[in-house]
Design a protein around this motif. Structure first.
Motif, mmCIF file in Angstrom:
data_model
loop_
_atom_site.group_PDB
_atom_site.id
_atom_site.type_symbol
_atom_site.label_atom_id
_atom_site.label_comp_id
_atom_site.label_asym_id
_atom_site.label_seq_id
_atom_site.Cartn_x
_atom_site.Cartn_y
_atom_site.Cartn_z
ATOM 1 N N ARG A 69 33.415 6.527 -44.760
ATOM 2 C CA ARG A 69 33.066 5.109 -44.912
ATOM 3 C C ARG A 69 31.565 5.017 -45.154
ATOM 4 O O ARG A 69 30.769 5.600 -44.427
ATOM 5 N N VAL A 70 31.199 4.266 -46.181
ATOM 6 C CA VAL A 70 29.791 4.057 -46.520
ATOM 7 C C VAL A 70 29.543 2.557 -46.641
ATOM 8 O O VAL A 70 30.302 1.855 -47.316
ATOM 9 N N ALA A 71 28.511 2.076 -45.977
ATOM 10 C CA ALA A 71 28.115 0.671 -46.069
ATOM 11 C C ALA A 71 26.610 0.626 -46.314
ATOM 12 O O ALA A 71 25.852 1.404 -45.720
ATOM 13 N N LEU A 72 26.185 -0.283 -47.194
ATOM 14 C CA LEU A 72 24.759 -0.354 -47.499
ATOM 15 C C LEU A 72 24.325 -1.772 -47.824
ATOM 16 O O LEU A 72 25.125 -2.627 -48.198
ATOM 17 N N ASP A 73 23.033 -1.973 -47.671
ATOM 18 C CA ASP A 73 22.361 -3.233 -47.969
ATOM 19 C C ASP A 73 21.101 -2.875 -48.750
ATOM 20 O O ASP A 73 20.270 -2.099 -48.258
ATOM 21 N N ILE A 74 20.966 -3.411 -49.955
ATOM 22 C CA ILE A 74 19.729 -3.197 -50.727
ATOM 23 C C ILE A 74 18.707 -4.189 -50.180
ATOM 24 O O ILE A 74 18.371 -5.205 -50.794
ATOM 25 N N SER A 75 18.220 -3.885 -49.005
ATOM 26 C CA SER A 75 17.410 -4.816 -48.220
ATOM 27 C C SER A 75 15.922 -4.700 -48.508
ATOM 28 O O SER A 75 15.156 -5.605 -48.167
ATOM 29 N N GLY A 76 15.511 -3.578 -49.082
ATOM 30 C CA GLY A 76 14.080 -3.326 -49.204
ATOM 31 C C GLY A 76 13.485 -2.769 -47.924
ATOM 32 O O GLY A 76 12.291 -2.468 -47.872
ATOM 33 N N ARG A 77 14.300 -2.629 -46.884
ATOM 34 C CA ARG A 77 13.855 -2.089 -45.597
ATOM 35 C C ARG A 77 14.678 -0.830 -45.315
ATOM 36 O O ARG A 77 15.813 -0.922 -44.865
ATOM 37 N N PRO A 78 14.121 0.344 -45.587
ATOM 38 C CA PRO A 78 14.903 1.569 -45.445
ATOM 39 C C PRO A 78 15.321 1.828 -43.996
ATOM 40 O O PRO A 78 14.508 1.741 -43.074
ATOM 41 N N TYR A 79 16.586 2.140 -43.827
ATOM 42 C CA TYR A 79 17.112 2.567 -42.536
ATOM 43 C C TYR A 79 18.341 3.408 -42.829
ATOM 44 O O TYR A 79 19.137 3.060 -43.704
ATOM 45 N N PHE A 80 18.490 4.487 -42.099
ATOM 46 C CA PHE A 80 19.556 5.435 -42.412
ATOM 47 C C PHE A 80 20.280 5.858 -41.152
ATOM 48 O O PHE A 80 19.645 6.250 -40.165
ATOM 49 N N VAL A 81 21.596 5.752 -41.178
ATOM 50 C CA VAL A 81 22.450 6.225 -40.093
ATOM 51 C C VAL A 81 23.442 7.227 -40.678
ATOM 52 O O VAL A 81 24.124 6.926 -41.658
ATOM 53 N N TRP A 82 23.511 8.399 -40.070
ATOM 54 C CA TRP A 82 24.386 9.484 -40.541
ATOM 55 C C TRP A 82 25.285 9.910 -39.394
ATOM 56 O O TRP A 82 24.794 10.376 -38.361
ATOM 57 N N LYS A 83 26.566 9.735 -39.559
ATOM 58 C CA LYS A 83 27.540 10.191 -38.563
ATOM 59 C C LYS A 83 28.573 11.054 -39.282
ATOM 60 O O LYS A 83 29.703 10.637 -39.513
ATOM 61 N N ALA A 84 28.108 12.214 -39.704
ATOM 62 C CA ALA A 84 28.950 13.155 -40.439
ATOM 63 C C ALA A 84 28.415 14.546 -40.182
ATOM 64 O O ALA A 84 27.337 14.716 -39.621
ATOM 65 N N GLY A 85 29.150 15.533 -40.599
ATOM 66 C CA GLY A 85 28.700 16.902 -40.421
ATOM 67 C C GLY A 85 29.622 17.873 -41.133
ATOM 68 O O GLY A 85 30.681 17.498 -41.643
ATOM 69 N N PHE A 86 29.197 19.124 -41.146
ATOM 70 C CA PHE A 86 29.917 20.171 -41.861
ATOM 71 C C PHE A 86 30.110 21.376 -40.953
ATOM 72 O O PHE A 86 29.273 21.649 -40.086
ATOM 73 N N SER A 87 31.187 22.092 -41.159
ATOM 74 C CA SER A 87 31.495 23.246 -40.331
ATOM 75 C C SER A 87 31.143 24.564 -41.015
ATOM 76 O O SER A 87 31.401 25.635 -40.460
ATOM 77 N N GLN A 88 30.560 24.500 -42.203
ATOM 78 C CA GLN A 88 30.095 25.716 -42.863
ATOM 79 C C GLN A 88 28.686 25.484 -43.376
ATOM 80 O O GLN A 88 28.270 24.346 -43.593
#
Length: 197
Positions: A104-123
């Motif tokens: 799931r990806v949600a974004l706002d072209i707000s001009g105010r950068p903020y980043f949340v990452w809740k993902a990962g890889f097993s390799q």
């Protein structure tokens, strides 16, 4: 024309990025990292944003500079193409399934950068690409494009599917957010009269 062109030349990378927000999803991508090329191509195809990306990076050192700088340049080109952001939808989100994976990806072209990452890889690698750099790529795009960007892996086990679902979700969310809404009459989509700051 909602287009952007960025040339970014440093001692570590030489980069050309061009985008057209009103394109057809065409692409011409060569970063020197095969899996990164594949993901940027997925972004172009599913966002309908035309992307040219040419990178000559110091891959003899490692992949960090090429990954980071290509994302910084892409974000800058997208920001340039958006201009004052008048009339855009501004928000976009997408659920992106790929076989056993759902992102799931949600974004706002707000001009105010903020980043949340809740993902990962097993390799550690996808092809020759270091998977630890994928989060950093999205963070870098968010910074220079001015995105509030939330990326979540809801579930999934295949690392290729996880990465591709995230990129396709990002593409579809961007496609929705950059669309011009004729009902807005070109107005900035904010009660402040501007985006950012």
């Amino acid at each position: 024309m909602r287009t952007g062109r960025i040339e970014r030349n440093t001692a570590e990378t030489k980069i050309l990025v061009e985008v057209d927000l009103d394109g057809s999803g065409s692409y011409d991508v060569a970063t020197g990292i095969g899996f990164l090329d594949h993901m940027v191509e997925q972004f172009a195809k599913h966002s309908l944003i035309d992307v040219t990306m040419k990178v000559d990076g110091d891959l003899h050192v490692d992949q960090h500079h090429t990954t980071e700088d290509s994302a910084l340049a892409l974000g800058q080109a997208l920001s340039a193409a958006l201009g004052d952001k008048g009339g855009i939808a501004r928000y976009g989100s997408a659920y992106s399934p790929m076989d056993e994976t759902l992102a799931r990806v949600a974004l706002d072209i707000s001009g105010r950068p903020y980043f949340v990452w809740k993902a990962g890889f097993s390799q550690e690698k996808l092809g020759e690409w270091d998977t630890e750099l994928i989060e950093h790529w999205f963070h870098s795009v968010a910074q220079t494009c001015g995105l509030t960007l939330h990326v979540e892996l809801l579930y999934g086990t295949n690392n290729h599917h996880i990465c591709e679902a995230i990129y396709k979700g990002f593409a579809r969310a961007m496609r929705a957010a950059v669309e011009v809404d004729p009902r807005k009459g070109g107005a900035i989509p904010s009660t402040k009269g501007q985006l950012g700051g």
